[in-house]
Write a protein that holds these residues in place. Sequence first.
Motif, short mmCIF file in Angstrom:
data_model
loop_
_atom_site.label_atom_id
_atom_site.label_comp_id
_atom_site.label_asym_id
_atom_site.label_seq_id
_atom_site.Cartn_x
_atom_site.Cartn_y
_atom_site.Cartn_z
N LEU A 187 -13.15 -36.64 6.80
CA LEU A 187 -14.34 -35.96 6.32
C LEU A 187 -14.06 -35.28 5.00
O LEU A 187 -13.00 -34.64 4.86
CB LEU A 187 -14.81 -34.91 7.33
N ALA A 188 -14.97 -35.39 4.04
CA ALA A 188 -14.79 -34.76 2.75
C ALA A 188 -16.05 -34.01 2.34
O ALA A 188 -17.14 -34.58 2.32
CB ALA A 188 -14.44 -35.80 1.69
N ASP A 189 -15.88 -32.72 2.06
CA ASP A 189 -16.91 -31.90 1.43
C ASP A 189 -18.20 -31.79 2.22
O ASP A 189 -19.25 -31.45 1.66
CB ASP A 189 -17.23 -32.44 0.03
N GLY A 190 -18.14 -32.06 3.53
CA GLY A 190 -19.37 -32.02 4.32
C GLY A 190 -20.36 -33.11 3.93
O GLY A 190 -21.52 -33.06 4.31
N ARG A 191 -19.87 -34.12 3.17
CA ARG A 191 -20.77 -35.17 2.67
C ARG A 191 -20.33 -36.56 3.08
O ARG A 191 -21.17 -37.41 3.40
CB ARG A 191 -20.83 -35.12 1.13
N TYR A 192 -19.04 -36.82 3.06
CA TYR A 192 -18.54 -38.18 3.22
C TYR A 192 -17.74 -38.32 4.51
O TYR A 192 -16.86 -37.52 4.79
CB TYR A 192 -17.65 -38.56 2.04
N CYS A 193 -18.06 -39.35 5.27
CA CYS A 193 -17.33 -39.67 6.50
C CYS A 193 -16.76 -41.08 6.38
O CYS A 193 -17.52 -42.05 6.31
CB CYS A 193 -18.26 -39.59 7.71
N PHE A 194 -15.43 -41.16 6.34
CA PHE A 194 -14.73 -42.44 6.32
C PHE A 194 -14.30 -42.72 7.76
O PHE A 194 -13.33 -42.14 8.25
CB PHE A 194 -13.54 -42.38 5.37
N THR A 206 -15.85 -34.76 18.88
CA THR A 206 -15.94 -34.68 17.43
C THR A 206 -17.35 -34.45 16.92
O THR A 206 -17.55 -33.78 15.90
CB THR A 206 -15.37 -35.98 16.82
N ALA A 207 -18.35 -34.99 17.62
CA ALA A 207 -19.73 -34.92 17.13
C ALA A 207 -20.17 -33.50 16.77
O ALA A 207 -20.79 -33.30 15.71
CB ALA A 207 -20.68 -35.54 18.14
N PRO A 208 -19.88 -32.47 17.58
CA PRO A 208 -20.35 -31.13 17.21
C PRO A 208 -19.60 -30.53 16.02
O PRO A 208 -20.05 -29.53 15.45
CB PRO A 208 -20.07 -30.31 18.48
N ARG A 209 -18.47 -31.13 15.64
CA ARG A 209 -17.60 -30.54 14.61
C ARG A 209 -17.87 -31.05 13.20
O ARG A 209 -17.39 -30.44 12.24
CB ARG A 209 -16.13 -30.84 14.94
N VAL A 210 -18.56 -32.16 13.09
CA VAL A 210 -18.62 -32.81 11.78
C VAL A 210 -20.06 -32.87 11.26
O VAL A 210 -21.01 -32.97 12.01
CB VAL A 210 -18.03 -34.24 11.84
#
Length: 295
Positions: free
Chosen positions: A203-210, A245-249
Amino acid sequence: MNEQSPGAGWHVDRRCTNCDAARQLAPGLIAEVDGRSAVVRRPRTEAEEQALRAAAFACHTRSVRHDGHVPARELDPFPLRLTENVHLCGHNSPRTAGANSYLLRRPAGNLLMVDTPRFSSALAAKYAALGPVTDVLLTHRDHAAHGRAYADRFGARLWIHRGDLAAAPDADRVIRGTEPVEVADGVSAHPLPGHTEGSVLYLADGRYCFSGDSFYWSRSDRDLAVAESVTWYSVTELAASLARTAPRVRFEWLLPGHGDRRHLPAEEFARRLHALAGRTAELRPRSVDFTALRW
Protein backbone atom coordinates in the motif's frame (compact mmCIF):
# COMPACT_ATOMS: atom_id res chain seq x y z
CA MET A 1 -10.45 -2.78 -44.15
CA ASN A 2 -8.04 -3.34 -47.01
CA GLU A 3 -5.01 -5.38 -45.95
CA GLN A 4 -2.74 -2.63 -47.36
CA SER A 5 -4.37 0.20 -45.39
CA PRO A 6 -2.84 1.55 -42.15
CA GLY A 7 -3.29 -0.84 -39.22
CA ALA A 8 -3.70 -4.02 -41.22
CA GLY A 9 -1.76 -7.14 -40.34
CA TRP A 10 -2.12 -7.38 -36.55
CA HIS A 11 -2.58 -10.87 -35.08
CA VAL A 12 -1.86 -13.01 -32.01
CA ASP A 13 0.05 -16.21 -32.67
CA ARG A 14 -0.56 -19.66 -31.17
CA ARG A 15 2.01 -19.30 -28.41
CA CYS A 16 -0.47 -17.14 -26.45
CA THR A 17 -1.05 -18.48 -22.91
CA ASN A 18 -4.21 -16.42 -22.31
CA CYS A 19 -2.56 -14.34 -19.57
CA ASP A 20 -4.84 -11.33 -20.30
CA ALA A 21 -2.09 -8.67 -20.42
CA ALA A 22 -2.77 -7.80 -24.07
CA ARG A 23 -6.51 -7.52 -23.47
CA GLN A 24 -5.90 -5.10 -20.60
CA LEU A 25 -3.87 -2.81 -22.84
CA ALA A 26 -5.96 -3.04 -26.02
CA PRO A 27 -9.58 -3.58 -24.92
CA GLY A 28 -11.99 -3.84 -27.81
CA LEU A 29 -9.13 -4.64 -30.16
CA ILE A 30 -7.94 -7.85 -28.50
CA ALA A 31 -10.39 -10.24 -26.86
CA GLU A 32 -10.50 -13.83 -25.66
CA VAL A 33 -11.46 -16.29 -28.41
CA ASP A 34 -11.39 -20.06 -27.80
CA GLY A 35 -9.15 -19.77 -24.75
CA ARG A 36 -6.60 -17.39 -26.25
CA SER A 37 -6.25 -13.73 -27.08
CA ALA A 38 -7.10 -12.70 -30.63
CA VAL A 39 -7.24 -9.45 -32.57
CA VAL A 40 -10.94 -8.92 -33.16
CA ARG A 41 -10.90 -5.50 -34.81
CA ARG A 42 -8.44 -3.46 -36.85
CA PRO A 43 -7.23 -0.24 -35.23
CA ARG A 44 -8.90 2.90 -36.58
CA THR A 45 -6.86 5.63 -34.91
CA GLU A 46 -3.27 6.26 -33.93
CA ALA A 47 -4.26 5.82 -30.28
CA GLU A 48 -5.53 2.32 -31.09
CA GLU A 49 -2.30 1.56 -32.96
CA GLN A 50 -0.40 2.63 -29.85
CA ALA A 51 -2.56 0.35 -27.70
CA LEU A 52 -1.71 -2.63 -29.90
CA ARG A 53 1.98 -1.75 -29.79
CA ALA A 54 1.80 -1.62 -26.00
CA ALA A 55 0.17 -5.05 -26.00
CA ALA A 56 2.94 -6.36 -28.25
CA PHE A 57 5.71 -5.12 -25.95
CA ALA A 58 3.94 -6.40 -22.83
CA CYS A 59 3.16 -9.91 -24.12
CA HIS A 60 5.45 -12.42 -22.41
CA THR A 61 5.45 -14.80 -25.38
CA ARG A 62 5.81 -11.97 -27.92
CA SER A 63 2.67 -13.33 -29.56
CA VAL A 64 1.11 -9.98 -30.51
CA ARG A 65 2.57 -9.23 -33.92
CA HIS A 66 2.20 -6.94 -36.90
CA ASP A 67 2.85 -8.55 -40.28
CA GLY A 68 4.55 -11.40 -38.45
CA HIS A 69 6.92 -9.24 -36.41
CA VAL A 70 7.10 -7.48 -33.06
CA PRO A 71 7.02 -3.70 -33.70
CA ALA A 72 10.34 -1.86 -34.00
CA ARG A 73 12.11 -1.23 -30.70
CA GLU A 74 11.85 2.55 -31.04
CA LEU A 75 8.05 2.20 -30.83
CA ASP A 76 8.23 0.63 -27.35
CA PRO A 77 6.00 2.77 -25.05
CA PHE A 78 7.29 1.32 -21.77
CA PRO A 79 7.60 2.31 -19.01
CA LEU A 80 4.03 3.48 -19.57
CA ARG A 81 2.64 6.15 -17.25
CA LEU A 82 -0.61 5.11 -15.54
CA THR A 83 -0.84 7.92 -12.96
CA GLU A 84 1.37 10.80 -11.88
CA ASN A 85 3.29 8.38 -9.62
CA VAL A 86 2.94 4.94 -11.21
CA HIS A 87 4.37 3.49 -14.42
CA LEU A 88 3.62 0.06 -15.89
CA CYS A 89 6.89 -1.70 -16.73
CA GLY A 90 5.58 -3.82 -19.62
CA HIS A 91 7.87 -6.52 -21.03
CA ASN A 92 6.17 -9.20 -18.94
CA SER A 93 8.30 -12.27 -18.33
CA PRO A 94 7.58 -15.92 -19.15
CA ARG A 95 9.32 -16.71 -15.86
CA THR A 96 6.65 -14.83 -13.88
CA ALA A 97 3.65 -16.30 -15.77
CA GLY A 98 3.36 -13.05 -17.71
CA ALA A 99 2.66 -10.92 -14.64
CA ASN A 100 2.46 -7.13 -14.69
CA SER A 101 5.02 -5.10 -12.77
CA TYR A 102 5.16 -1.45 -11.78
CA LEU A 103 7.37 1.48 -10.86
CA LEU A 104 6.20 3.68 -7.98
CA ARG A 105 7.68 7.18 -7.69
CA ARG A 106 8.29 8.57 -4.21
CA PRO A 107 8.31 12.26 -3.17
CA ALA A 108 12.13 12.25 -2.88
CA GLY A 109 12.38 11.28 -6.57
CA ASN A 110 13.43 7.66 -6.08
CA LEU A 111 11.35 4.74 -7.38
CA LEU A 112 10.26 1.36 -6.07
CA MET A 113 9.80 -1.55 -8.48
CA VAL A 114 6.88 -3.82 -7.57
CA ASP A 115 7.42 -7.30 -9.03
CA THR A 116 9.61 -7.63 -12.08
CA PRO A 117 9.47 -7.56 -15.86
CA ARG A 118 11.78 -9.73 -17.96
CA PHE A 119 15.38 -8.78 -17.31
CA SER A 120 17.80 -7.15 -19.69
CA SER A 121 20.40 -4.44 -19.16
CA ALA A 122 18.68 -2.30 -21.80
CA LEU A 123 15.33 -2.49 -19.99
CA ALA A 124 16.98 -1.77 -16.64
CA ALA A 125 18.54 1.34 -18.15
CA LYS A 126 15.13 2.51 -19.41
CA TYR A 127 13.58 2.11 -15.98
CA ALA A 128 16.52 3.73 -14.19
CA ALA A 129 16.22 6.73 -16.52
CA LEU A 130 13.08 7.69 -14.56
CA GLY A 131 15.14 7.99 -11.37
CA PRO A 132 17.08 5.87 -8.89
CA VAL A 133 15.33 2.59 -8.06
CA THR A 134 16.02 1.95 -4.37
CA ASP A 135 13.81 -1.08 -3.64
CA VAL A 136 12.42 -4.10 -5.48
CA LEU A 137 9.26 -5.33 -3.75
CA LEU A 138 8.17 -8.88 -4.51
CA THR A 139 4.52 -9.68 -3.88
CA HIS A 140 5.12 -13.45 -3.84
CA ARG A 141 7.20 -16.32 -5.12
CA ASP A 142 5.63 -16.60 -8.60
CA HIS A 143 6.93 -13.13 -9.49
CA ALA A 144 10.41 -13.38 -7.98
CA ALA A 145 12.39 -14.67 -10.99
CA HIS A 146 14.25 -11.47 -11.86
CA GLY A 147 14.23 -9.79 -8.46
CA ARG A 148 17.90 -10.32 -7.64
CA ALA A 149 19.05 -9.29 -11.12
CA TYR A 150 17.16 -6.00 -10.99
CA ALA A 151 18.14 -5.30 -7.38
CA ASP A 152 21.81 -5.82 -8.23
CA ARG A 153 21.58 -3.71 -11.38
CA PHE A 154 19.95 -0.84 -9.48
CA GLY A 155 21.89 -1.24 -6.22
CA ALA A 156 18.48 -1.69 -4.59
CA ARG A 157 17.13 -3.66 -1.65
CA LEU A 158 15.17 -6.81 -2.50
CA TRP A 159 12.09 -7.53 -0.35
CA ILE A 160 10.08 -10.75 0.07
CA HIS A 161 8.03 -12.44 2.78
CA ARG A 162 9.60 -15.27 4.75
CA GLY A 163 6.86 -17.64 3.60
CA ASP A 164 8.17 -17.37 0.03
CA LEU A 165 11.84 -16.88 0.90
CA ALA A 166 12.84 -20.04 -1.01
CA ALA A 167 12.12 -18.10 -4.22
CA ALA A 168 14.54 -15.32 -3.26
CA PRO A 169 16.83 -16.73 -0.56
CA ASP A 170 19.30 -13.86 -0.96
CA ALA A 171 16.70 -11.14 -0.33
CA ASP A 172 17.99 -8.10 1.56
CA ARG A 173 14.82 -7.52 3.57
CA VAL A 174 12.56 -10.31 4.82
CA ILE A 175 8.99 -9.55 5.92
CA ARG A 176 7.71 -11.81 8.69
CA GLY A 177 4.39 -12.64 10.31
CA THR A 178 1.04 -11.17 9.34
CA GLU A 179 1.26 -7.62 10.70
CA PRO A 180 1.84 -4.64 8.39
CA VAL A 181 5.45 -3.50 7.99
CA GLU A 182 6.70 -0.11 6.75
CA VAL A 183 9.07 -0.61 3.81
CA ALA A 184 9.51 3.06 2.89
CA ASP A 185 8.05 6.39 3.88
CA GLY A 186 4.36 6.13 3.00
CA VAL A 187 4.65 2.54 1.77
CA SER A 188 3.64 -0.51 3.83
CA ALA A 189 3.64 -4.26 3.25
CA HIS A 190 0.55 -6.21 4.34
CA PRO A 191 1.18 -9.97 4.48
CA LEU A 192 -1.72 -11.79 2.82
CA PRO A 193 -1.07 -15.56 2.86
CA GLY A 194 -3.41 -17.49 0.60
CA HIS A 195 -2.38 -17.41 -3.05
CA THR A 196 1.02 -18.44 -1.71
CA GLU A 197 2.26 -18.76 1.85
CA GLY A 198 4.24 -15.54 1.56
CA SER A 199 1.92 -13.36 -0.52
CA VAL A 200 2.05 -9.66 0.29
CA LEU A 201 0.19 -6.59 -0.88
CA TYR A 202 1.88 -3.20 -0.84
CA LEU A 203 0.00 0.00 0.00
CA ALA A 204 1.28 3.47 -0.87
CA ASP A 205 -0.01 6.85 0.27
CA GLY A 206 -3.53 5.61 0.90
CA ARG A 207 -3.95 5.60 -2.89
CA TYR A 208 -2.20 2.64 -4.50
CA CYS A 209 -2.67 -1.06 -3.80
CA PHE A 210 -0.25 -3.48 -5.47
CA SER A 211 -2.08 -6.74 -4.83
CA GLY A 212 0.11 -9.28 -6.63
CA ASP A 213 -2.10 -12.29 -7.33
CA SER A 214 -4.15 -12.06 -4.12
CA PHE A 215 -7.10 -10.27 -5.75
CA TYR A 216 -7.84 -8.27 -8.89
CA TRP A 217 -10.59 -6.46 -10.80
CA SER A 218 -12.71 -8.86 -12.86
CA ARG A 219 -14.05 -7.30 -16.05
CA SER A 220 -16.67 -10.03 -16.40
CA ASP A 221 -17.92 -9.67 -12.80
CA ARG A 222 -17.32 -5.91 -12.66
CA ASP A 223 -16.07 -6.43 -9.13
CA LEU A 224 -13.09 -7.55 -7.06
CA ALA A 225 -12.29 -11.24 -7.38
CA VAL A 226 -9.83 -13.89 -6.21
CA ALA A 227 -8.29 -16.44 -8.56
CA GLU A 228 -9.61 -19.55 -6.82
CA SER A 229 -8.26 -21.91 -9.48
CA VAL A 230 -4.65 -20.81 -8.84
CA THR A 231 -4.73 -20.28 -5.08
CA TRP A 232 -1.69 -22.48 -4.52
CA TYR A 233 -1.42 -22.33 -0.73
CA SER A 234 -4.86 -22.12 0.90
CA VAL A 235 -8.15 -20.47 0.03
CA THR A 236 -9.07 -20.73 3.72
CA GLU A 237 -5.96 -18.74 4.64
CA LEU A 238 -6.77 -16.26 1.89
CA ALA A 239 -10.22 -15.68 3.35
CA ALA A 240 -8.72 -15.10 6.80
CA SER A 241 -6.13 -12.75 5.32
CA LEU A 242 -8.75 -10.68 3.52
CA ALA A 243 -10.92 -10.47 6.63
CA ARG A 244 -7.93 -9.27 8.66
CA THR A 245 -6.67 -6.81 6.05
CA ALA A 246 -9.87 -5.27 4.67
CA PRO A 247 -10.50 -2.97 7.67
CA ARG A 248 -6.86 -1.78 7.65
CA VAL A 249 -6.39 -0.60 4.10
CA ARG A 250 -7.65 2.26 1.94
CA PHE A 251 -6.76 2.76 -1.69
CA GLU A 252 -8.05 4.32 -4.92
CA TRP A 253 -5.99 2.39 -7.46
CA LEU A 254 -5.88 -1.41 -7.65
CA LEU A 255 -2.74 -2.58 -9.47
CA PRO A 256 -2.55 -6.40 -9.56
CA GLY A 257 -0.03 -8.77 -11.08
CA HIS A 258 -2.72 -10.62 -13.04
CA GLY A 259 -6.21 -9.40 -13.79
CA ASP A 260 -7.41 -5.92 -14.56
CA ARG A 261 -6.46 -2.62 -12.96
CA ARG A 262 -9.11 -0.28 -11.61
CA HIS A 263 -9.54 3.27 -10.25
CA LEU A 264 -12.44 3.87 -7.83
CA PRO A 265 -13.11 6.02 -4.76
CA ALA A 266 -11.48 4.63 -1.62
CA GLU A 267 -14.86 4.15 0.07
CA GLU A 268 -16.08 2.07 -2.85
CA PHE A 269 -13.01 -0.18 -2.76
CA ALA A 270 -13.39 -0.55 1.02
CA ARG A 271 -16.95 -1.77 0.59
CA ARG A 272 -16.04 -4.14 -2.21
CA LEU A 273 -13.02 -5.55 -0.36
CA HIS A 274 -15.16 -6.29 2.70
CA ALA A 275 -17.67 -8.07 0.45
CA LEU A 276 -14.85 -10.01 -1.25
CA ALA A 277 -13.65 -11.24 2.13
CA GLY A 278 -17.15 -12.54 2.81
CA ARG A 279 -17.43 -14.30 -0.55
CA THR A 280 -13.99 -15.87 -0.19
CA ALA A 281 -14.93 -17.24 3.24
CA GLU A 282 -17.65 -19.26 1.53
CA LEU A 283 -15.17 -21.02 -0.78
CA ARG A 284 -14.00 -24.51 0.08
CA PRO A 285 -10.52 -25.90 -0.54
CA ARG A 286 -10.08 -27.73 -3.81
CA SER A 287 -7.15 -29.20 -5.66
CA VAL A 288 -5.40 -27.05 -8.23
CA ASP A 289 -5.26 -28.48 -11.75
CA PHE A 290 -1.72 -27.60 -12.81
CA THR A 291 -2.24 -29.28 -16.19
CA ALA A 292 -4.87 -26.66 -17.06
CA LEU A 293 -2.22 -23.93 -17.10
CA ARG A 294 0.01 -23.25 -20.10
CA TRP A 295 2.85 -21.59 -18.20
